[in-house]
Write a protein that holds these residues in place. Structure first.
Motif, PDB file in Angstrom:
ATOM      1  N   ASP A  88      36.091  12.377  -8.893  1.00 57.28           N
ATOM      2  CA  ASP A  88      37.324  12.166  -8.972  1.00 57.28           C
ATOM      3  C   ASP A  88      37.266  12.329  -7.635  1.00 57.28           C
ATOM      4  O   ASP A  88      38.021  12.199  -7.040  1.00 57.28           O
ATOM      5  N   ILE A  89      36.739  13.871  -7.028  1.00 62.75           N
ATOM      6  CA  ILE A  89      36.846  14.349  -5.954  1.00 62.75           C
ATOM      7  C   ILE A  89      35.898  15.697  -5.389  1.00 62.75           C
ATOM      8  O   ILE A  89      35.435  15.776  -6.293  1.00 62.75           O
ATOM      9  N   VAL A  90      35.605  15.932  -4.561  1.00 67.69           N
ATOM     10  CA  VAL A  90      34.486  15.953  -3.872  1.00 67.69           C
ATOM     11  C   VAL A  90      34.796  17.786  -2.883  1.00 67.69           C
ATOM     12  O   VAL A  90      35.854  16.717  -1.697  1.00 67.69           O
ATOM     13  N   GLU A  91      34.656  18.698  -2.765  1.00 65.99           N
ATOM     14  CA  GLU A  91      34.853  19.650  -2.115  1.00 65.99           C
ATOM     15  C   GLU A  91      33.845  19.310  -1.259  1.00 65.99           C
ATOM     16  O   GLU A  91      32.607  19.913  -1.669  1.00 65.99           O
ATOM     17  N   LEU A  92      34.203  19.883  -0.238  1.00 64.03           N
ATOM     18  CA  LEU A  92      33.699  20.737   1.448  1.00 64.03           C
ATOM     19  C   LEU A  92      33.892  21.621   1.962  1.00 64.03           C
ATOM     20  O   LEU A  92      35.693  22.149   2.012  1.00 64.03           O
ATOM     21  N   ASP A  93      32.870  22.178   2.948  1.00 67.97           N
ATOM     22  CA  ASP A  93      33.528  23.425   3.746  1.00 67.97           C
ATOM     23  C   ASP A  93      33.321  22.648   5.163  1.00 67.97           C
ATOM     24  O   ASP A  93      32.025  21.948   5.515  1.00 67.97           O
ATOM     25  N   ILE A  94      33.821  23.211   6.022  1.00 69.42           N
ATOM     26  CA  ILE A  94      33.852  22.895   7.166  1.00 69.42           C
ATOM     27  C   ILE A  94      34.044  23.963   8.250  1.00 69.42           C
ATOM     28  O   ILE A  94      35.035  24.918   8.394  1.00 69.42           O
ATOM     29  N   LYS A  95      33.223  23.877   9.686  1.00 72.55           N
ATOM     30  CA  LYS A  95      33.092  24.495  10.569  1.00 72.55           C
ATOM     31  C   LYS A  95      33.180  23.928  11.734  1.00 72.55           C
ATOM     32  O   LYS A  95      32.482  23.411  11.685  1.00 72.55           O
ATOM     33  N   LEU A  96      33.829  25.124  13.158  1.00 68.33           N
ATOM     34  CA  LEU A  96      33.761  24.402  14.336  1.00 68.33           C
ATOM     35  C   LEU A  96      32.377  24.673  15.363  1.00 68.33           C
ATOM     36  O   LEU A  96      31.937  25.878  15.253  1.00 68.33           O
ATOM     37  N   THR A  97      31.956  23.943  15.401  1.00 69.67           N
ATOM     38  CA  THR A  97      30.580  23.716  16.376  1.00 69.67           C
ATOM     39  C   THR A  97      30.875  24.520  18.052  1.00 69.67           C
ATOM     40  O   THR A  97      32.299  23.884  18.075  1.00 69.67           O
ATOM     41  N   LYS A  98      29.910  24.722  19.146  1.00 70.55           N
ATOM     42  CA  LYS A  98      29.757  24.613  20.149  1.00 70.55           C
ATOM     43  C   LYS A  98      30.386  23.624  20.807  1.00 70.55           C
ATOM     44  O   LYS A  98      31.409  23.995  22.349  1.00 70.55           O
ATOM     45  N   ASP A  99      30.736  22.772  20.443  1.00 70.05           N
ATOM     46  CA  ASP A  99      30.570  21.568  21.102  1.00 70.05           C
ATOM     47  C   ASP A  99      32.031  20.758  21.118  1.00 70.05           C
ATOM     48  O   ASP A  99      32.144  19.688  20.937  1.00 70.05           O
ATOM     49  N   LYS A 101      32.968  20.269  17.482  1.00 70.06           N
ATOM     50  CA  LYS A 101      32.615  18.889  16.190  1.00 70.06           C
ATOM     51  C   LYS A 101      32.428  19.612  15.068  1.00 70.06           C
ATOM     52  O   LYS A 101      32.606  20.839  14.917  1.00 70.06           O
ATOM     53  N   LEU A 102      32.979  18.871  13.960  1.00 79.05           N
ATOM     54  CA  LEU A 102      33.254  19.875  12.882  1.00 79.05           C
ATOM     55  C   LEU A 102      32.282  19.427  11.813  1.00 79.05           C
ATOM     56  O   LEU A 102      31.849  18.634  11.283  1.00 79.05           O
ATOM     57  N   ALA A 103      31.111  20.739  11.778  1.00 77.81           N
ATOM     58  CA  ALA A 103      29.832  20.456  10.938  1.00 77.81           C
ATOM     59  C   ALA A 103      30.125  20.739   9.483  1.00 77.81           C
ATOM     60  O   ALA A 103      31.093  21.365   9.019  1.00 77.81           O
ATOM     61  N   VAL A 104      29.516  20.818   8.558  1.00 80.28           N
ATOM     62  CA  VAL A 104      29.643  20.802   6.969  1.00 80.28           C
ATOM     63  C   VAL A 104      29.021  21.995   6.643  1.00 80.28           C
ATOM     64  O   VAL A 104      27.437  21.758   6.446  1.00 80.28           O
ATOM     65  N   PHE A 105      29.381  22.155   6.044  1.00 79.99           N
ATOM     66  CA  PHE A 105      28.890  24.577   5.994  1.00 79.99           C
ATOM     67  C   PHE A 105      29.445  25.070   5.426  1.00 79.99           C
ATOM     68  O   PHE A 105      30.633  25.441   5.766  1.00 79.99           O
ATOM     69  N   HIS A 106      28.761  26.041   4.862  1.00 78.49           N
ATOM     70  CA  HIS A 106      30.068  27.202   4.105  1.00 78.49           C
ATOM     71  C   HIS A 106      29.709  28.151   4.670  1.00 78.49           C
ATOM     72  O   HIS A 106      30.548  29.460   5.094  1.00 78.49           O
ATOM     73  N   ASP A 107      28.327  29.015   4.570  1.00 76.35           N
ATOM     74  CA  ASP A 107      28.407  30.252   4.942  1.00 76.35           C
ATOM     75  C   ASP A 107      28.165  30.395   6.340  1.00 76.35           C
ATOM     76  O   ASP A 107      28.690  30.269   7.421  1.00 76.35           O
ATOM     77  N   TYR A 108      28.889  31.799   6.382  1.00 73.31           N
ATOM     78  CA  TYR A 108      29.126  33.213   7.418  1.00 73.31           C
ATOM     79  C   TYR A 108      27.741  32.990   8.714  1.00 73.31           C
ATOM     80  O   TYR A 108      28.046  32.870   9.692  1.00 73.31           O
ATOM     81  N   LEU A 109      26.830  32.885   8.014  1.00 74.80           N
ATOM     82  CA  LEU A 109      25.613  33.467   8.808  1.00 74.80           C
ATOM     83  C   LEU A 109      24.705  31.967   8.694  1.00 74.80           C
ATOM     84  O   LEU A 109      24.529  31.582   7.004  1.00 74.80           O
ATOM     85  N   LEU A 110      24.015  31.071   9.941  1.00 70.09           N
ATOM     86  CA  LEU A 110      23.222  30.096   9.312  1.00 70.09           C
ATOM     87  C   LEU A 110      21.573  30.592   8.371  1.00 70.09           C
ATOM     88  O   LEU A 110      20.856  30.194   7.987  1.00 70.09           O
ATOM     89  N   GLU A 111      21.252  31.249   8.980  1.00 66.81           N
ATOM     90  CA  GLU A 111      19.836  32.499   8.195  1.00 66.81           C
ATOM     91  C   GLU A 111      19.690  32.427   7.347  1.00 66.81           C
ATOM     92  O   GLU A 111      19.238  32.721   6.383  1.00 66.81           O
ATOM     93  N   TYR A 112      21.057  32.415   6.308  1.00 66.15           N
ATOM     94  CA  TYR A 112      21.031  32.699   4.948  1.00 66.15           C
ATOM     95  C   TYR A 112      20.608  31.608   3.753  1.00 66.15           C
ATOM     96  O   TYR A 112      20.263  31.667   3.064  1.00 66.15           O
ATOM     97  N   ARG A 113      20.969  30.907   4.677  1.00 67.46           N
ATOM     98  CA  ARG A 113      20.421  29.313   4.111  1.00 67.46           C
ATOM     99  C   ARG A 113      19.573  28.285   4.537  1.00 67.46           C
ATOM    100  O   ARG A 113      18.428  27.491   4.167  1.00 67.46           O
ATOM    101  N   THR A 114      19.643  28.268   6.175  1.00 66.93           N
ATOM    102  CA  THR A 114      19.240  27.928   7.062  1.00 66.93           C
ATOM    103  C   THR A 114      17.876  28.653   7.882  1.00 66.93           C
ATOM    104  O   THR A 114      17.687  29.416   7.629  1.00 66.93           O
TER     105      THR A 114
END
Length: 326
Positions: A88-99, A101-114
């Motif tokens: 009925d509803i989907v949850e997502l996380d957003i973070k602010l990019t350098k430019d 924009k709003l990126a959909v990503f959860h972790d504090y550090l990129l290297e955890y997942r990417t």
């Protein structure tokens, strides 16, 4: 004699007060027909992990269960999968990019997942699109990485989410405690018509949520601080049926084991919140690590005829059970 009469009046008053409180808050006479809860898919359809091994800085991508599906959290494909399983509803996380924009990503550090290093704020959205969001997932301590190379370009922006799901309900988690991310999100919300805005719910840290509520008090948004204050007010006065302003046009998310202490729980409380445009979501456990109703046994903890939302990390497993119950 006079003293005895006074005591009788006091006892009668107490008895009447107790009866009033019970009658005003019992769900006994509500919803005799069976209803099912609504389903909230946490980060779409994601890979799961053992919550017993999680601390605040745990890299959960390194401790996933053996994959049972191909989807990765916070991607467009995982959200599509969740809706296809009747979320009925989907949850997502957003973070602010350098430019900005709003990126959909959860972790504090990129290297955890990417395969990137640093924070979302260190990169533009275009640069983030080059990363592999499936790079770091492993279920066997690093022997194999089943999603490596399969998540390149799959980190979405909020623009893409709104475009992909123009009429779907979304719960947006603002993952920063600063006003700037609130301002950028507001630029998207302020151009939405009333109907579309009613499909958006927001939660997160105090500063951005306060900023958004100051722009439009009817935005359904809640922070941990404002939720705590609202529930304290309700516990003090809710037995009368009074609903504090702080619980109107908002979002109440809490563990099911604590929810039972709310006046009118479950159904009368739910009716009260529905009457003031507030969504109620329950989670499993103590609420610390987004524990969801992810298997058949966990569903036993949901109150009978509860018609609010339940939080799940496995919409693919839970949805068929709920549907079979209809």
């Amino acid at each position: 004699m006079k003293k005895n009469k006074t005591i009788r009046y006091i006892i009668l008053f107490i008895v009447l007060l107790v009866v009033f409180i019970w009658a005003n808050n019992t769900s006994l006479f509500l919803r005799n027909n069976e209803v099912n809860p609504k389903l909230l898919a946490h980060r779409g359809l994601a890979q799961t992990f053992d919550l017993d091994n999680v601390e605040w800085d745990t890299n959960t991508a390194e401790i996933i269960h053996k994959p049972e599906h191909e989807y990765l959290e916070n991607t467009i494909e995982s959200m599509k999968a969740a809706f296809s399983h009747d979320a009925d509803i989907v949850e997502l996380d957003i973070k602010l990019t350098k430019d900005n924009k709003l990126a959909v990503f959860h972790d504090y550090l990129l290297e955890y997942r990417t395969d990137g290093k640093g924070e979302i704020a260190d990169f533009t959205m275009k640069e983030l699109k080059k990363l592999d969001v499936g790079y770091g997932y492993t279920a066997d301590g690093g022997k194999t990485y089943p999603f490596r190379g399969k998540g390149i370009g799959m980190m979405p922006s909020i623009d893409e989410v709104f475009k992909a799901f123009p009429d779907k309900e979304l719960l947006i988690h603002v993952k920063a405690n600063d006003e700037e991310i609130g301002k950028v999100l507001w630029n998207y919300l302020k151009v939405m018509n009333k109907e579309r805005l009613s499909q958006i719910t927001i939660y997160g840290d105090d500063i951005p949520i306060e900023y958004l509520k100051n722009q439009n008090k009817d935005i359904r948004a809640m922070s941990k601080k404002s939720l705590k204050q609202a529930l304290i007010s309700y516990e003090l006065l809710g037995w009368t049926g009074y609903i504090p302003e702080s619980l109107k046009n908002t979002y109440v998310g809490l563990p099911v084991k604590y929810a039972k202490f709310l006046w009118g729980w479950p159904n009368k409380f739910g009716d009260r919140m529905e009457s003031v445009n507030t969504k109620v979501v329950i989670v499993e456990g103590n609420g610390k690590w987004s524990e969801g109703f992810d298997n058949k046994d966990s569903l036993k903890n949901i109150p009978k005829n509860y018609s609010g939302y339940i939080w799940t990390n496995r919409i693919d497993k839970i949805s068929p059970i709920i549907k079979d119950h209809k």
